[in-house]
Each structure stands twice: as C-alpha cells, then as structure tokens.
Design an enzyme around this catalytic site. Sequence first.
Site, PDB file in Angstrom:
ATOM      1  N   LYS A   1      -6.766  -3.549 -14.659  1.00  0.00           N
ATOM      2  CA  LYS A   1      -6.296  -4.390 -13.544  1.00  0.00           C
ATOM      3  C   LYS A   1      -7.449  -4.775 -12.617  1.00  0.00           C
ATOM      4  O   LYS A   1      -7.669  -5.951 -12.331  1.00  0.00           O
ATOM      5  CB  LYS A   1      -5.218  -3.644 -12.757  1.00  0.00           C
ATOM      6  CG  LYS A   1      -4.940  -4.190 -11.371  1.00  0.00           C
ATOM      7  CD  LYS A   1      -4.010  -3.248 -10.630  1.00  0.00           C
ATOM      8  CE  LYS A   1      -3.937  -3.415  -9.140  1.00  0.00           C
ATOM      9  NZ  LYS A   1      -5.149  -3.289  -8.368  1.00  0.00           N
ATOM     10  N   ASN A   2      -8.197  -3.754 -12.159  1.00  0.00           N
ATOM     11  CA  ASN A   2      -9.207  -4.039 -11.140  1.00  0.00           C
ATOM     12  C   ASN A   2     -10.394  -4.822 -11.683  1.00  0.00           C
ATOM     13  O   ASN A   2     -11.106  -5.465 -10.924  1.00  0.00           O
ATOM     14  CB  ASN A   2      -9.679  -2.739 -10.469  1.00  0.00           C
ATOM     15  CG  ASN A   2      -8.623  -2.192  -9.522  1.00  0.00           C
ATOM     16  OD1 ASN A   2      -7.670  -2.883  -9.186  1.00  0.00           O
ATOM     17  ND2 ASN A   2      -8.789  -0.947  -9.102  1.00  0.00           N
TER      18      ASN A   2
ATOM     19  N   ARG B   1      -4.647  -7.590  -2.914  1.00  0.00           N
ATOM     20  CA  ARG B   1      -5.922  -7.228  -2.298  1.00  0.00           C
ATOM     21  C   ARG B   1      -7.063  -8.099  -2.852  1.00  0.00           C
ATOM     22  O   ARG B   1      -7.941  -8.550  -2.132  1.00  0.00           O
ATOM     23  CB  ARG B   1      -6.178  -5.751  -2.636  1.00  0.00           C
ATOM     24  CG  ARG B   1      -7.412  -5.168  -2.071  1.00  0.00           C
ATOM     25  CD  ARG B   1      -7.225  -4.768  -0.653  1.00  0.00           C
ATOM     26  NE  ARG B   1      -8.488  -4.362  -0.048  1.00  0.00           N
ATOM     27  CZ  ARG B   1      -8.768  -4.548   1.215  1.00  0.00           C
ATOM     28  NH1 ARG B   1      -7.908  -5.125   2.023  1.00  0.00           N
ATOM     29  NH2 ARG B   1      -9.917  -4.152   1.700  1.00  0.00           N
TER      30      ARG B   1
ATOM     31  N   CYS C   1      -1.865  -2.878  -1.495  1.00  0.00           N
ATOM     32  CA  CYS C   1      -1.207  -1.621  -1.123  1.00  0.00           C
ATOM     33  C   CYS C   1      -1.599  -1.210   0.293  1.00  0.00           C
ATOM     34  O   CYS C   1      -2.756  -1.361   0.691  1.00  0.00           O
ATOM     35  CB  CYS C   1      -1.618  -0.503  -2.086  1.00  0.00           C
ATOM     36  SG  CYS C   1      -0.902  -0.680  -3.714  1.00  0.00           S
TER      37      CYS C   1
ATOM     38  N   ARG D   1      -7.814  -1.312   5.821  1.00  0.00           N
ATOM     39  CA  ARG D   1      -8.677  -1.689   4.685  1.00  0.00           C
ATOM     40  C   ARG D   1      -9.491  -2.906   5.113  1.00  0.00           C
ATOM     41  O   ARG D   1      -9.217  -4.032   4.693  1.00  0.00           O
ATOM     42  CB  ARG D   1      -7.846  -1.981   3.438  1.00  0.00           C
ATOM     43  CG  ARG D   1      -7.102  -0.758   2.920  1.00  0.00           C
ATOM     44  CD  ARG D   1      -6.265  -1.068   1.697  1.00  0.00           C
ATOM     45  NE  ARG D   1      -7.042  -1.156   0.476  1.00  0.00           N
ATOM     46  CZ  ARG D   1      -6.506  -1.393  -0.723  1.00  0.00           C
ATOM     47  NH1 ARG D   1      -5.196  -1.553  -0.848  1.00  0.00           N
ATOM     48  NH2 ARG D   1      -7.258  -1.466  -1.803  1.00  0.00           N
ATOM     49  N   PRO D   2     -10.495  -2.671   5.982  1.00  0.00           N
ATOM     50  CA  PRO D   2     -11.258  -3.811   6.503  1.00  0.00           C
ATOM     51  C   PRO D   2     -12.102  -4.477   5.419  1.00  0.00           C
ATOM     52  O   PRO D   2     -12.315  -3.891   4.352  1.00  0.00           O
ATOM     53  CB  PRO D   2     -12.146  -3.169   7.576  1.00  0.00           C
ATOM     54  CG  PRO D   2     -12.256  -1.733   7.200  1.00  0.00           C
ATOM     55  CD  PRO D   2     -10.998  -1.377   6.454  1.00  0.00           C
ATOM     56  N   ILE D   3     -12.586  -5.686   5.703  1.00  0.00           N
ATOM     57  CA  ILE D   3     -13.510  -6.340   4.759  1.00  0.00           C
ATOM     58  C   ILE D   3     -14.824  -6.663   5.473  1.00  0.00           C
ATOM     59  O   ILE D   3     -15.502  -7.631   5.138  1.00  0.00           O
ATOM     60  CB  ILE D   3     -12.888  -7.595   4.107  1.00  0.00           C
ATOM     61  CG1 ILE D   3     -12.451  -8.612   5.161  1.00  0.00           C
ATOM     62  CG2 ILE D   3     -11.738  -7.249   3.190  1.00  0.00           C
ATOM     63  CD1 ILE D   3     -12.285 -10.016   4.569  1.00  0.00           C
ATOM     64  N   ASP D   4     -15.154  -5.836   6.483  1.00  0.00           N
ATOM     65  CA  ASP D   4     -16.369  -6.106   7.263  1.00  0.00           C
ATOM     66  C   ASP D   4     -17.646  -6.064   6.422  1.00  0.00           C
ATOM     67  O   ASP D   4     -18.581  -6.834   6.659  1.00  0.00           O
ATOM     68  CB  ASP D   4     -16.465  -5.148   8.470  1.00  0.00           C
ATOM     69  CG  ASP D   4     -16.301  -3.687   8.082  1.00  0.00           C
ATOM     70  OD1 ASP D   4     -15.542  -3.396   7.132  1.00  0.00           O
ATOM     71  OD2 ASP D   4     -16.925  -2.826   8.722  1.00  0.00           O
TER      72      ASP D   4
ATOM     73  N   ASP E   1      -7.328   6.252  -7.219  1.00  0.00           N
ATOM     74  CA  ASP E   1      -6.166   5.585  -7.820  1.00  0.00           C
ATOM     75  C   ASP E   1      -5.386   6.496  -8.775  1.00  0.00           C
ATOM     76  O   ASP E   1      -4.354   6.091  -9.313  1.00  0.00           O
ATOM     77  CB  ASP E   1      -6.593   4.307  -8.564  1.00  0.00           C
ATOM     78  CG  ASP E   1      -6.909   3.179  -7.599  1.00  0.00           C
ATOM     79  OD1 ASP E   1      -6.718   3.357  -6.384  1.00  0.00           O
ATOM     80  OD2 ASP E   1      -7.356   2.106  -8.062  1.00  0.00           O
TER      81      ASP E   1
ATOM     82  N   ARG F   1       2.869  -4.570 -10.287  1.00  0.00           N
ATOM     83  CA  ARG F   1       1.575  -5.144  -9.897  1.00  0.00           C
ATOM     84  C   ARG F   1       0.452  -4.614 -10.784  1.00  0.00           C
ATOM     85  O   ARG F   1      -0.557  -5.308 -10.959  1.00  0.00           O
ATOM     86  CB  ARG F   1       1.262  -4.811  -8.433  1.00  0.00           C
ATOM     87  CG  ARG F   1       2.169  -5.542  -7.443  1.00  0.00           C
ATOM     88  CD  ARG F   1       1.648  -5.396  -6.020  1.00  0.00           C
ATOM     89  NE  ARG F   1       0.212  -5.250  -6.068  1.00  0.00           N
ATOM     90  CZ  ARG F   1      -0.479  -4.319  -5.427  1.00  0.00           C
ATOM     91  NH1 ARG F   1       0.132  -3.467  -4.669  1.00  0.00           N
ATOM     92  NH2 ARG F   1      -1.789  -4.265  -5.538  1.00  0.00           N
TER      93      ARG F   1
HETATM   94  C1  UD1 Z   1     -10.749  -1.183  -4.791  1.00  0.00           C
HETATM   95  C2  UD1 Z   1      -9.621  -1.173  -5.789  1.00  0.00           C
HETATM   96  C3  UD1 Z   1      -8.637  -0.050  -5.484  1.00  0.00           C
HETATM   97  C4  UD1 Z   1      -9.372   1.283  -5.410  1.00  0.00           C
HETATM   98  C5  UD1 Z   1     -10.575   1.201  -4.477  1.00  0.00           C
HETATM   99  C6  UD1 Z   1     -11.437   2.454  -4.500  1.00  0.00           C
HETATM  100  C7  UD1 Z   1      -9.451  -3.485  -6.445  1.00  0.00           C
HETATM  101  C8  UD1 Z   1      -8.713  -4.760  -6.368  1.00  0.00           C
HETATM  102  N1  UD1 Z   1      -8.963  -2.464  -5.738  1.00  0.00           N
HETATM  103  O1  UD1 Z   1     -10.147  -1.418  -3.506  1.00  0.00           O
HETATM  104  O2  UD1 Z   1      -7.663  -0.008  -6.513  1.00  0.00           O
HETATM  105  O3  UD1 Z   1      -8.479   2.264  -4.900  1.00  0.00           O
HETATM  106  O4  UD1 Z   1     -11.409   0.086  -4.838  1.00  0.00           O
HETATM  107  O5  UD1 Z   1     -11.822   2.739  -5.794  1.00  0.00           O
HETATM  108  O6  UD1 Z   1     -10.439  -3.357  -7.159  1.00  0.00           O
HETATM  109  N2  UD1 Z   1     -14.283  -0.371   3.416  1.00  0.00           N
HETATM  110  C9  UD1 Z   1     -14.670  -0.740   4.679  1.00  0.00           C
HETATM  111  N3  UD1 Z   1     -15.093  -2.024   4.852  1.00  0.00           N
HETATM  112  C10 UD1 Z   1     -15.183  -2.914   3.831  1.00  0.00           C
HETATM  113  C11 UD1 Z   1     -14.786  -2.516   2.545  1.00  0.00           C
HETATM  114  C12 UD1 Z   1     -14.337  -1.225   2.365  1.00  0.00           C
HETATM  115  O7  UD1 Z   1     -14.604   0.034   5.625  1.00  0.00           O
HETATM  116  O8  UD1 Z   1     -15.603  -4.058   4.062  1.00  0.00           O
HETATM  117  C13 UD1 Z   1     -13.792   1.013   3.175  1.00  0.00           C
HETATM  118  C14 UD1 Z   1     -12.304   1.035   2.819  1.00  0.00           C
HETATM  119  O9  UD1 Z   1     -11.464   1.055   3.944  1.00  0.00           O
HETATM  120  C15 UD1 Z   1     -12.194   2.300   2.001  1.00  0.00           C
HETATM  121  C16 UD1 Z   1     -13.549   2.346   1.295  1.00  0.00           C
HETATM  122  O10 UD1 Z   1     -14.426   1.521   2.038  1.00  0.00           O
HETATM  123  O11 UD1 Z   1     -12.084   3.421   2.834  1.00  0.00           O
HETATM  124  C17 UD1 Z   1     -13.509   1.891  -0.145  1.00  0.00           C
HETATM  125  O12 UD1 Z   1     -12.981   0.616  -0.215  1.00  0.00           O
HETATM  126  P1  UD1 Z   1     -13.256  -0.368  -1.434  1.00  0.00           P
HETATM  127  O13 UD1 Z   1     -14.064   0.317  -2.476  1.00  0.00           O
HETATM  128  O14 UD1 Z   1     -13.752  -1.626  -0.860  1.00  0.00           O
HETATM  129  O15 UD1 Z   1     -11.803  -0.548  -1.997  1.00  0.00           O
HETATM  130  P2  UD1 Z   1     -11.034  -1.879  -2.270  1.00  0.00           P
HETATM  131  O16 UD1 Z   1     -11.960  -2.956  -2.725  1.00  0.00           O
HETATM  132  O17 UD1 Z   1     -10.101  -2.140  -1.151  1.00  0.00           O
END
Ligand code: UD1
Length: 424
Positions: free
Chosen positions: A22-23, A93, A117, A122-125, A305, A397
């Site tokens: 999936k991912n 996501r 989920c 879950r920021p994208i900063d 996961d 999903r």
């Molecule tokens: C992806 C996966 C999800 C998996 C996760 C960790 C997809 C679509 N989803 O989620 O299934 O559980 O990786 O393996 O591939 N963070 C920040 N700022 C950011 C980005 C991340 O603070 O800009 C933090 C997140 O809140 C979290 C950590 O970093 O605590 C890891 O997040 P990330 O690896 O980015 O997970 P996702 O991409 O959301």
Amino acid sequence: MECIVINGQNPLRGKISINGAKNAAVAILPVAIAAGDVCIIDNVPQIEDVACMVEAMESMGVICAEMTKHTLYIDARNMTSQTLSERLAQNLRASYYFMGAMLGRFKRAEVPLPGGCDLGARPIDYHLKGFTALGATCTTEHGTVKLHAEKLTGANIYLDCPSVGATINIMMAAVFAEGKTLIENAAKEPHVVDAASFLNKLGAKIHGAGTATIRITGVPALGGGEYTVLPDPIEAGTYMIAAAITAGDVTVENIIPKHLETVSAKLRETGCIIEEGEDWLNVKGIESLRPCEIKTAYYPGFPTDLQPQIAALLSVANGISHVTENVFEQRFRYVGELKRLGAHIKMAGRTAVITGPRLLTGAQVSATDLRAGAALVIAGLNAKGQTVITNVEHLDRGYEDLEGRLRSLGADITRCSQLPSASQ
Ligand code: UD1
C-alpha cells in the site's frame, strides 16, 4: 452499516500470496505524474487508498486505466490541473505526494492538507521545509498548501526525524532541482527505496536510498517506464500474526523476508516457529505463547503499522508484555476495543502493559483506524464465539479482500451489509 463477522477459534492453514505494498503504491502513482509520460505500474493492490489516488489523478486530467486486476496504465502527459480538491485530498494521507510530484514537474501545486488515519498530530512541516530549501514558496491558506517556484535549486536538507512521507516528497521535487540535493536523516523504509528505484528508472539520478543520506543530482525532465510495486510487508506481517494467534500454519509467499526480519524475530521470541525461503516465510503458531517486549521504530525497527496487531497477539501470551509506541502519539485508540474482547491492557504513557493469557470472547467492536481494525480481526480469529467489527471501511483502505483471503486459510469470516440481529 457494513460489518465483519468472525466466528473465532479456527486455526489458519495454507498459503497466501502477498499483494503489492500500500505505502509503496501510493508513492509510485504520483511518481507517474512527475514522469509526465506513459507509465505502466504492476502489482498495484486493489485497495481503497489506491482507488482514491486514481480518482485524485483523474480529477487533474491524468488518464488512468486498469490493464489487468493489478496493473495500471497511467498517462500524465496532458494533465489539465495542478490543483487537488479538498474532498479528494482528505480521503487519504498519501495525497501529500502530489505536492512533490507536481512542484517538481510543473513548479506549482495546490494541495489541501491530507487526511488518513487519526494517529494524533501528523504535521507535514518537514515536507514544506524541504520544498522551501529547494527554492519554493509555500503558503497555507484555508487548509490548502500552495506551492510555487520560478525554479528549484539543489540544497542540503536535514530531517529532524526520518519521515517517510517527507523523504519521498522532497526526493520527487529534488529530482528536478538544478544541481545537487542532499537529504540527511532520510527514512530508510523499503518504499523509499521503491520510489527512488522507479524515479531512477524514469531518468532520475538518486543515490543512497535505503540509507540515512540520499544524494540527488537534478535532471530537466523524466520519461515514461514500467515498474512493479514491492510486496507489502505490513500485509504479510498481518497474516503472520493471524497465523500465530490461531496456532495455525501459514506460508506467506511473494515477499521479501528481509523486510520482515524484526517481525520474524519477535514472533520467534513468542515461541512461534518461522522458516524462511528466498521469497516466502512459514509461520507455525503454538498453543502457549511467550510474552515479549515491542518498541516501534523507524525501519529496520519494528513497524508502527504492525503494533496494534502484535498487541492483539500478546494479549493471549502467557505473561506480561510491554508494547511501546515511538512513532505516533496516539496509536492506542484500539486498546478499549481489544479490552471489550477480553484483553487485559493498562497504559503507562506510550507503553501498553499487556497481561496474559486472556481468554478472548467475541463482542461487537469498532475499527478506529486501518491497523486498529486489523488488530480486531486478529483478536476475533482467536476469540471464542462471534466477533462483529464495525467501521470496516478503514480496513478496505489497506487490505485487499481481507475476508476472502482469510477464508481461503480456513477462517470463518464474512462481511455483512448490516449488523447481525443479536448485535443490534
Ligand atoms: C507513513 C506511512 C504510515 C506509517 C508511517 C511510519 C504512508 C502513506 N504512510 O506515514 O503507514 O505508519 O509512515 O512508518 O506511507 N512528522 C513530523 N513532521 C513531518 C512529517 C512527519 O513531525 O513533516 C512526524 C510524524 O508526526 C510522526 C513521524 O514524524 O511522528 C513519522 O511520520 P512519517 O514517517 O512522515 O509518517 P507518514 O508519512 O505520516
């Protein structure tokens, strides 16, 4: 209200071929936008998150066609828009990947903040920090991220934590940045390697994917190509744990055993017998499982996961287990539901203290998110009597035909369009 009904206590036996990840799939599809030419993607799982990605791409003028059940034809040559609607972005996501793909190729993108989920904030900063370092202007207005650049220029980018999403997103944009980009503290997950391999196949110059340092030399454009999505370690791990909790004997096929090393190691600690081949793993469960300690971590650590699923397993193990979540703030929403089935779990900060063995007994429970839903299915397979799981759209999903595939292994599991009368 659709629900899943399980009559538990049937050991799972047999073989199951694992689908594409999936991912990885949800990152590979936006790469086809970056390609700007025809791409053919094989081993694409038939799951809701992929359907949502396809709908989002079609809404922006990308031609997507199913060639066979798991093969997609994608033609992004004449994309008409780089603006994604809020409804489509919030379906999942991974809609954040449209930012990097469109910023790279078109130097502009408008993408509402993603859904997915609910695992806490879950920021994208980090994604935006990376795009800004490459020379893009990023503004967020009314919940939509607007990205624009005259041109992108290579930069040194350090990620405060190894975010999978940020690594792939920045990589997609940096492929088109003039000069060299260095991503430090990059995520090492297999799907980062998959996205980089596909980008390289299309003409990108990415080195080091799978390590903490990724080096990218920009290219002016990419071409089309074909790609096969890697097998899903999370789907495989889910079936392995399901085999373990039913004291079954299941072989997961078409996998990369290395991607499941920590899962195999932990299942061995519980007493399960794991045999390994080149592209398969066999799990034999035992009646009296041992407890163990789980700490989720970025790859190659134990995957977050699979944390809810292994917690379900440990609730029937003989002793006290600790499961610590180190990636997401709120990944324990399933605990209350597992308790309804009889699990004994106490929370201590980010650690679930699980005391077993407990006799699980069927009840009506609700899937709070995708992997929480998988944990309830696993518990239901072990539970005495009937378990009814609601909010099963979360499972769709990320799992293709979960009930059918579990039935083929001997589970008594069906999907109903309404609650069975005793549960209403
Ligand atoms: C992806 C996966 C999800 C998996 C996760 C960790 C997809 C679509 N989803 O989620 O299934 O559980 O990786 O393996 O591939 N963070 C920040 N700022 C950011 C980005 C991340 O603070 O800009 C933090 C997140 O809140 C979290 C950590 O970093 O605590 C890891 O997040 P990330 O690896 O980015 O997970 P996702 O991409 O959301």
